[in-house]
Design an enzyme around this catalytic site. Structure first.
Site, PDB file in Angstrom:
ATOM      1  N   ARG A   1      31.277  40.008  44.014  1.00 19.54           N
ATOM      2  CA  ARG A   1      32.650  40.311  43.606  1.00 19.54           C
ATOM      3  C   ARG A   1      33.120  41.520  44.399  1.00 19.54           C
ATOM      4  NH1 ARG A   1      35.572  40.043  37.854  1.00 19.54           N
ATOM      5  NH2 ARG A   1      37.621  40.735  38.517  1.00 19.54           N
TER       6      ARG A   1
ATOM      7  N   ARG B   1      52.505  42.599  46.175  1.00 19.63           N
ATOM      8  CA  ARG B   1      51.224  41.968  45.824  1.00 19.63           C
ATOM      9  C   ARG B   1      51.037  40.630  46.544  1.00 19.63           C
ATOM     10  NH1 ARG B   1      48.218  43.327  41.436  1.00 19.63           N
ATOM     11  NH2 ARG B   1      47.668  41.137  41.202  1.00 19.63           N
TER      12      ARG B   1
ATOM     13  N   LEU C   1      29.211  22.516  55.661  1.00 15.86           N
ATOM     14  CA  LEU C   1      29.426  23.413  54.517  1.00 15.86           C
ATOM     15  C   LEU C   1      30.130  22.699  53.363  1.00 15.86           C
ATOM     16  CD1 LEU C   1      29.606  26.362  53.299  1.00 15.86           C
ATOM     17  CD2 LEU C   1      31.859  26.486  54.387  1.00 15.86           C
TER      18      LEU C   1
ATOM     19  N   TRP D   1      47.299  32.705  34.602  1.00 13.90           N
ATOM     20  CA  TRP D   1      48.631  32.250  34.198  1.00 13.90           C
ATOM     21  C   TRP D   1      49.403  33.365  33.513  1.00 13.90           C
ATOM     22  CZ3 TRP D   1      50.877  27.920  35.768  1.00 13.90           C
ATOM     23  CH2 TRP D   1      50.071  26.844  36.166  1.00 13.90           C
TER      24      TRP D   1
ATOM     25  N   ASN E   1      43.272  41.658  45.858  1.00  7.31           N
ATOM     26  CA  ASN E   1      44.418  41.397  46.749  1.00  7.31           C
ATOM     27  C   ASN E   1      45.606  42.289  46.401  1.00  7.31           C
ATOM     28  OD1 ASN E   1      42.892  39.358  47.786  1.00  7.31           O
ATOM     29  ND2 ASN E   1      44.070  37.683  46.877  1.00  7.31           N
ATOM     30  N   GLY E   2      45.883  42.393  45.102  1.00  7.94           N
ATOM     31  CA  GLY E   2      47.048  43.162  44.657  1.00  7.94           C
ATOM     32  C   GLY E   2      46.889  44.633  45.004  1.00  7.94           C
TER      33      GLY E   2
ATOM     34  N   ARG F   1      32.402  42.730  36.727  1.00 16.01           N
ATOM     35  CA  ARG F   1      32.391  41.746  35.640  1.00 16.01           C
ATOM     36  C   ARG F   1      32.536  40.358  36.256  1.00 16.01           C
ATOM     37  NH1 ARG F   1      36.957  44.891  34.794  1.00 16.01           N
ATOM     38  NH2 ARG F   1      38.862  43.984  35.685  1.00 16.01           N
TER      39      ARG F   1
ATOM     40  N   ASP G   1      38.419  39.372  44.647  1.00 21.53           N
ATOM     41  CA  ASP G   1      39.293  40.226  43.837  1.00 21.53           C
ATOM     42  C   ASP G   1      39.822  41.417  44.643  1.00 21.53           C
ATOM     43  OD1 ASP G   1      40.653  40.995  41.584  1.00 21.53           O
ATOM     44  OD2 ASP G   1      38.945  42.016  40.661  1.00 21.53           O
TER      45      ASP G   1
ATOM     46  N   GLU H   1      43.028  32.225  33.314  1.00 15.17           N
ATOM     47  CA  GLU H   1      43.655  33.399  32.686  1.00 15.17           C
ATOM     48  C   GLU H   1      44.747  34.006  33.582  1.00 15.17           C
ATOM     49  OE1 GLU H   1      40.204  32.896  32.656  1.00 15.17           O
ATOM     50  OE2 GLU H   1      40.446  32.129  30.618  1.00 15.17           O
TER      51      GLU H   1
ATOM     52  N   HIS I   1      47.876  38.564  48.659  1.00 14.63           N
ATOM     53  CA  HIS I   1      47.330  37.204  48.511  1.00 14.63           C
ATOM     54  C   HIS I   1      47.307  36.488  49.858  1.00 14.63           C
ATOM     55  CE1 HIS I   1      47.044  37.770  44.286  1.00 14.63           C
ATOM     56  NE2 HIS I   1      48.336  37.799  44.074  1.00 14.63           N
TER      57      HIS I   1
ATOM     58  N   ARG J   1      50.023  36.176  34.543  1.00 14.35           N
ATOM     59  CA  ARG J   1      50.720  37.038  35.512  1.00 14.35           C
ATOM     60  C   ARG J   1      52.197  36.639  35.622  1.00 14.35           C
ATOM     61  NH1 ARG J   1      46.517  38.516  40.273  1.00 14.35           N
ATOM     62  NH2 ARG J   1      44.753  38.890  38.899  1.00 14.35           N
TER      63      ARG J   1
HETATM   64  C1  IPE Z   1      39.179  37.059  38.750  1.00 16.65           C
HETATM   65  O1  IPE Z   1      39.983  38.131  39.084  1.00 16.65           O
HETATM   66  C2  IPE Z   1      39.814  35.781  39.182  1.00 16.65           C
HETATM   67  C3  IPE Z   1      39.938  35.566  40.610  1.00 16.65           C
HETATM   68  C4  IPE Z   1      39.469  36.337  41.554  1.00 16.65           C
HETATM   69  C5  IPE Z   1      40.642  34.379  40.992  1.00 16.65           C
HETATM   70  P1  IPE Z   1      41.006  38.795  38.031  1.00 16.65           P
HETATM   71  O2  IPE Z   1      41.707  39.882  38.774  1.00 16.65           O
HETATM   72  O3  IPE Z   1      41.852  37.752  37.432  1.00 16.65           O
HETATM   73  O4  IPE Z   1      40.024  39.355  36.937  1.00 16.65           O
HETATM   74  P2  IPE Z   1      40.220  40.527  35.861  1.00 16.65           P
HETATM   75  O5  IPE Z   1      41.498  40.226  35.133  1.00 16.65           O
HETATM   76  O6  IPE Z   1      40.306  41.805  36.618  1.00 16.65           O
HETATM   77  O7  IPE Z   1      38.994  40.463  35.006  1.00 16.65           O
HETATM   78  C1  IPE Z   2      42.473  38.394  43.326  1.00 18.76           C
HETATM   79  O1  IPE Z   2      43.213  39.541  43.538  1.00 18.76           O
HETATM   80  C2  IPE Z   2      43.297  37.145  43.440  1.00 18.76           C
HETATM   81  C3  IPE Z   2      43.602  36.493  42.162  1.00 18.76           C
HETATM   82  C4  IPE Z   2      43.145  36.838  40.993  1.00 18.76           C
HETATM   83  C5  IPE Z   2      44.499  35.362  42.214  1.00 18.76           C
HETATM   84  P1  IPE Z   2      44.089  40.189  42.377  1.00 18.76           P
HETATM   85  O2  IPE Z   2      45.456  39.607  42.431  1.00 18.76           O
HETATM   86  O3  IPE Z   2      43.406  40.086  41.076  1.00 18.76           O
HETATM   87  O4  IPE Z   2      44.154  41.692  42.868  1.00 18.76           O
HETATM   88  P2  IPE Z   2      44.028  42.977  41.943  1.00 18.76           P
HETATM   89  O5  IPE Z   2      42.769  42.852  41.166  1.00 18.76           O
HETATM   90  O6  IPE Z   2      45.233  42.985  41.061  1.00 18.76           O
HETATM   91  O7  IPE Z   2      44.005  44.112  42.907  1.00 18.76           O
HETATM   92 MG    MG Z   3      42.070  41.264  40.097  1.00 20.02          MG
END
Ligand code: IPE
Ligand code: IPE
Ligand code: MG
Length: 253
Positions: free
Chosen positions: A196, A41, A139, A77, A30-31, A202, A28, A75, A45, A79
């Site tokens: 995480r 963003r 692996l 989707w 990347n954005g 979470r 989690d 979930e 990724h 975005r």
């Molecule tokens: C969880 O991250 C899913 C992945 C890392 C692929 P999210 O960014 O989607 O989770 P929330 O929305 O913050 O709970």
């Molecule tokens: C995790 O990074 C990758 C995916 C959920 C696909 P995020 O895209 O959720 O990055 P944040 O949480 O918005 O920084």
């Molecule tokens: Mg995220």
């Protein structure tokens, strides 16, 4: 990510590290990583895929047998369509560009999650990667893509109910093993450790059943910044955990 295998093996042998049999990672942040650098963003990724390559290499070098990474949730989707399609194109690119090196490194790839609604060409690509690496004994890389634990449990419940309706299964004979065998992860050991990144604490619908006794470790780094130092810190934290599984501490008998 440069990892010196000799150095790594030596470190892994040190008692302060414990190597999990199955490591789960919620990649989690990347954005936020991209936004903090004034980038789009999508660039986050892209950087996330580089960090994933590094993690695979670390797991190989330190001898982690099973690695599950959460790369797209059911979930996600919700975005913007552009971001979703960029993530999908990244999976395609990852498979296309990394498959040969995964094969060379004896990595067994398995993709878990729903294939419903996915482009048939993507489904073929996934199947191809799974088949070409099926005989590999190194692996086990499990990619959770279009994955959601509640959807997985719902689908498993349907499968079990169908077997009951067909008269093939007596409801009284349903065990935890029946459920486990109906999940995408059938045949895999449960994760011992779930990490995480990005500071969020979470699970976000990742391996709810399978993580019943997993140790949870949360780190503040955004996923693209995850490196060997983070990995070692996580394994040190894990080594200090006392896993009791409902029992009592091993030394207080
Ligand atoms: C969880 O991250 C899913 C992945 C890392 C692929 P999210 O960014 O989607 O989770 P929330 O929305 O913050 O709970
Ligand atoms: C995790 O990074 C990758 C995916 C959920 C696909 P995020 O895209 O959720 O990055 P944040 O949480 O918005 O920084
Ligand atoms: Mg995220």
């Amino acid at each position: 990510m440069p990892t010196d295998p000799a150095f790594s093996k030596e470190l892994a042998a040190a008692p302060r590290l414990r190597i999990p049999n199955h490591l789960g990672v919620i990649m989690d942040g990347n954005g936020r990583w991209a936004t903090a650098r004034g980038k789009k963003r999508t660039e986050g990724h892209l950087a996330g895929v580089r960090a994933l390559r590094g993690l695979v290499e670390l797991c190989i070098n330190y001898g982690v047998p099973n690695l599950t990474v959460f790369s797209f949730s059911s979930e996600n989707w919700s975005r913007p369509a552009e971001e979703v399609s960029f993530i999908f194109s990244l999976l395609r690119r990852f498979v296309a560009s990394d498959l040969q090196s995964l094969i060379r490194n004896n990595v067994h790839v398995r993709v878990i999650g729903s294939r419903e609604g996915l482009d048939p060409s993507l489904v073929r690509l996934i199947r191809d990667a799974e088949q070409k690496t099926a005989a590999n004994t190194g692996l086990n890389l499990i990619v959770a893509f279009n994955y959601g634990s509640k959807a997985e449990l719902t689908e498993a419940t349907r499968a079990v109910a169908r077997a009951v309706a067909r008269g093939e299964l007596d409801p009284e004979s349903i065990t935890e093993e029946t459920i486990a065998a109906s999940l995408y992860t059938t045949g895999l050991p449960d994760p011992d450790l779930i990490v995480r990144t990005s500071g969020e604490q979470r699970i976000s619908n990742f391996l709810l059943w399978q993580a019943a006794y997993a140790e949870l470790v949360f780190v503040d780094e955004y996923w693209p910044d995850f490196n060997e130092a983070t990995f070692l810190r996580v394994l040190e934290t894990y080594a200090l955990r006392d896993r009791r599984f409902g029992g009592i501490e091993a030394r207080i008998t």
